[in-house]
Design a protein around this motif. Structure first.
Motif, PDB file in Angstrom:
ATOM      1  N   THR A  34       0.851  -1.185   0.000  1.00 40.74           N
ATOM      2  CA  THR A  34       0.000   0.000   0.000  1.00 40.74           C
ATOM      3  C   THR A  34       0.892   1.243   0.000  1.00 40.74           C
ATOM      4  OG1 THR A  34      -0.090   0.192   2.414  1.00 40.74           O
ATOM      5  CG2 THR A  34      -1.691  -1.288   1.362  1.00 40.74           C
ATOM      6  N   ARG A  90      -6.065   2.317  -0.818  1.00 41.02           N
ATOM      7  CA  ARG A  90      -4.713   2.433  -0.282  1.00 41.02           C
ATOM      8  C   ARG A  90      -3.712   1.580  -1.048  1.00 41.02           C
ATOM      9  NH1 ARG A  90      -4.223   6.789   1.978  1.00 41.02           N
ATOM     10  NH2 ARG A  90      -2.399   6.048   3.144  1.00 41.02           N
ATOM     11  N   ALA A  91      -4.193   0.702  -1.918  1.00 45.61           N
ATOM     12  CA  ALA A  91      -3.293  -0.166  -2.678  1.00 45.61           C
ATOM     13  C   ALA A  91      -2.331   0.674  -3.503  1.00 45.61           C
ATOM     14  CB  ALA A  91      -4.085  -1.099  -3.577  1.00 45.61           C
ATOM     15  N   PRO A 143      -7.738  -1.107  -7.220  1.00 44.66           N
ATOM     16  CA  PRO A 143      -6.637  -2.071  -7.087  1.00 44.66           C
ATOM     17  C   PRO A 143      -6.607  -3.055  -8.246  1.00 44.66           C
ATOM     18  CG  PRO A 143      -7.720  -1.765  -4.979  1.00 44.66           C
ATOM     19  CD  PRO A 143      -8.551  -1.028  -5.978  1.00 44.66           C
TER      20      PRO A 143
END
Length: 246
Positions: A78, A139-140, A160
């Motif tokens: 992340t 958050r990836a 993602p």
């Protein structure tokens, strides 16, 4: 005692042993060829008209070069996994924490100057990809760069990415690169695992000579060997099974 015709007919036919070519593990590219991939992608990603896919693929190569991680390990990274010091600091100051393997063992890996510069650039590109999303951005670290379709539904970019997306992205790059450098460079493999292992194993005699010829400074213009000067936590993992369909 003489052998009858019936006994001869009952015997299994004699066959000539056939040597079956070894398929796995597939041959690894040399360290020099892997460093060429890194330099080409890093330089292309920093061009003003570079596509986001090029920048993302360059980040995948940079993180693999620094950590020896496979696709599955990288997909767990992340933005919080990165520790990039301010630009006013020394450019080689940076690190990334990767959760390795099925046990997700955390390891801290040092990033060199070229990798830090590239990751800062990707974070800016990543912010643009997330700009059109509603709610909190993912958050990836690695995100999709195109609108995709899932069972007839359009999926926005900036989400993602999956392993399959990384596999297809690498194959597209290989097809373009092999066509461009046909007859000049050895063709790149369509499986990224064969490139990853070049940074995950100890360099051979030919790679050592290439490393000795490289300048001491490390940046986007020059590749470097990650085997020297790294701590035990920096040491990438050894070869393992190639990544499955992603």
């Amino acid at each position: 005692m003489a052998t009858t015709d019936d006994e001869l007919a009952a015997r299994p036919p004699r066959t000539t042993p056939v040597s079956i070519p070894r398929t796995y593990p597939r041959p690894t590219v040399t360290r020099a060829e892997a460093e060429t991939v890194w330099r080409d992608l890093a330089a292309a990603a920093m061009l003003p008209d570079a596509k986001p896919e090029t920048a993302r693929l360059a980040v995948v190569v940079a993180l693999t070069r620094a950590t020896g991680a496979r696709y599955g390990d990288l997909l767990r990274c992340t933005v919080d996994s990165l520790a990039l010091h301010p630009e006013s600091a020394r450019p080689e100051q940076g690190s990334v924490v990767v959760l390795h393997g099925k046990h997700r063992t955390p390891r801290d890996h040092r990033l060199d100057g070229g990798e830090v510069v590239l990751l800062r650039h990707w974070l800016a590109v990543r912010a643009e990809l997330c700009a059109g999303l509603e709610g909190n951005p993912p958050r990836a670290l690695l995100l999709t760069v195109h609108h995709t379709h899932d069972n007839g539904t359009t999926v926005s970019r900036g989400l993602p990415i999956t392993k399959q997306g990384l596999v297809l992205s690498w194959r597209r790059y290989v097809q373009r690169t092999n066509a461009r450098w046909a007859g000049v460079r050895p063709p790149l493999p369509t499986r990224f695992e064969q490139v990853r292992r070049a940074w995950s194993v100890e360099p051979g005699p030919d790679d050592a000579s290439v490393r000795a010829a490289e300048p001491a400074g490390r940046g986007l213009e020059h590749g470097s060997d990650r085997g020297q000067g790294s701590t035990s936590s920096d040491a990438p993992r050894g070869p393992a099974n190639p990544p499955g369909p992603a």
